[in-house]
Motif scaffolding. Structure first.
Motif, short mmCIF file in Angstrom:
data_model
loop_
_atom_site.label_atom_id
_atom_site.label_comp_id
_atom_site.label_asym_id
_atom_site.label_seq_id
_atom_site.Cartn_x
_atom_site.Cartn_y
_atom_site.Cartn_z
N TYR A 7 19.31 -6.87 -29.24
CA TYR A 7 19.27 -6.22 -30.55
C TYR A 7 20.55 -6.47 -31.33
O TYR A 7 20.53 -6.83 -32.51
CB TYR A 7 19.04 -4.72 -30.37
N GLU B 104 21.66 -8.74 -34.80
CA GLU B 104 22.31 -8.12 -35.95
C GLU B 104 23.67 -8.74 -36.25
O GLU B 104 24.18 -8.61 -37.37
CB GLU B 104 22.50 -6.61 -35.67
N ALA C 127 15.44 -1.53 -27.82
CA ALA C 127 15.38 -1.73 -29.27
C ALA C 127 14.51 -0.67 -29.93
O ALA C 127 14.85 -0.15 -31.00
CB ALA C 127 14.85 -3.12 -29.59
N GLN C 128 13.40 -0.31 -29.29
CA GLN C 128 12.52 0.73 -29.85
C GLN C 128 13.24 2.07 -29.95
O GLN C 128 13.09 2.79 -30.94
CB GLN C 128 11.27 0.86 -29.00
N GLN D 26 15.68 1.86 -32.88
CA GLN D 26 15.00 1.85 -34.17
C GLN D 26 14.36 3.19 -34.51
O GLN D 26 14.15 3.49 -35.68
CB GLN D 26 13.94 0.74 -34.18
N SER D 27 14.06 4.01 -33.49
CA SER D 27 13.43 5.31 -33.74
C SER D 27 14.43 6.43 -33.98
O SER D 27 14.04 7.57 -34.23
CB SER D 27 12.53 5.68 -32.55
#
Length: 328
Positions: A98, A102, A139-140, A143-144
């Motif tokens: 991730y 970026e 990553a989830q 992102q959450s």
């Protein structure tokens, strides 16, 4: 002391928390009962804008990643990720993927990256050998992340046990005030420690397991918006150990009790032309520092209890059931 609006670590401005929870019965003997939790120090680029940080190891029976560099350089340059013991590698890989996406310069035109991953052993309820957590789950979770997040048997806390009952994720906060100055100390706890007879809550009922369980661990994350450097954050992290002790544990041999603290008051730029850095930090002998010490102790104790109060009875591998604790 007063609590923050949410009474959670996200009362510290900019801090957010995200979860991925995995819960699936595979067959009569195996179940996936685990997850990932991400604590984000701010909404910007964590590598380019690092935050001051420190850690304190109360008992080192743990498999964390990244703390050696945090203590050496005094900064945090990634989210703090939490999961089960056998999933540290997967979560580290997913967080690395991730952050590389970026930050194209990492490992190419600039330095490598230090990732921080903490863990507790959830193998009583979770079929940990299946290693169900995948890199994408990291990553989830990132992102959450939001200021409002679930507590209890969620994320990294899904399969955890504390004081003989269901543990997991808990959080709390306290406000330090002096004249026109106000700072927040927030705590998030991943609880997986303690024996049922140790808990300091009166009239609290916990089940007696017929099977021996691991000693467990606890990971405490301390965040503040007070302007502190890494040395002062280590002092703050040590106070969290008192909050852990207030709940009753004796800190057993096989328990990994680790505290990580960071401040969002200022950031440390990855690149800078000047050879000097100037920061404005709170005096050690000021009343606000004393209040922050007290606030971290209180918020740690409450965060641990919140992980119990907000948990839910959970069924895991081998048909094992861990009940939510309750008052007699």
């Amino acid at each position: 002391m007063h609590k923050g609006k949410r009474n959670s670590i996200t009362d510290v401005p900019g801090v957010t928390v995200g979860h991925v929870t995995l819960n699936e019965k595979i067959n009569e003997e195996e179940s996936v009962c685990t997850g990932v939790t991400a604590i984000l120090p701010h909404a910007g680029n964590w590598f380019e804008q690092k935050v001051p940080a420190a850690s304190f190891v109360l008992n080192g029976f743990g498999k964390t990643a990244g703390l050696v560099q945090v203590d050496e350089l005094g900064v945090l340059e990634s989210p703090i990720m939490l999961t089960n013991t056998f999933s540290v590698a997967a979560v580290l890989q997913g967080t690395l993927d991730y952050m590389l996406a970026e930050n194209p310069a990492i490992g190419d035109s600039t330095s490598s990256l230090n990732l921080v991953v903490g863990e507790c052993n959830d193998s009583y309820l979770n079929s940990m050998r299946r290693m169900a957590v995948e890199p994408g789950h990291a990553a989830q979770a990132i992102q959450s992340a939001s200021a409002d997040f679930a507590q209890g048997a969620v994320g990294a806390g899904k399969g955890m046990i504390c004081y003989g009952v269901k543990g997991g994720i808990g959080s709390s906060s306290r406000i330090a005030e002096y004249e026109d100055q106000q700072f927040t100390a927030g705590v998030l706890a991943l609880t997986n420690f303690g024996r049922k007879e140790e808990i300091a809550i009166a009239n609290w009922q916990a089940e007696q397991s017929p099977e021996k369980r691991p000693d467990g661990s606890v990971i405490i994350i301390v965040a503040t918006d007070a302007p502190l450097d890494s040395r002062q954050l280590k002092r703050l992290s040590k106070r969290a150990a008192i909050g852990i002790g207030r709940t009753g544990t004796h800190i057993h041999n096989g328990s990994g009790d680790i505290i990580i603290a960071f401040s969002t008051a200022y950031t440390v730029a990855h690149r800078q032309q000047s050879p000097f850095t100037e920061t404005r930090v709170l005096r050690d002998d000021h009343e606000l520092m004393a209040q922050l010490f007290q606030g971290v102790i209180e918020a740690t104790e409450e965060a641990i209890y919140q992980s119990l109060f907000r948990a839910a009875t959970t069924v895991g591998r081998m048909g094992r059931i861990v009940e939510k604790g309750k008052f007699l």
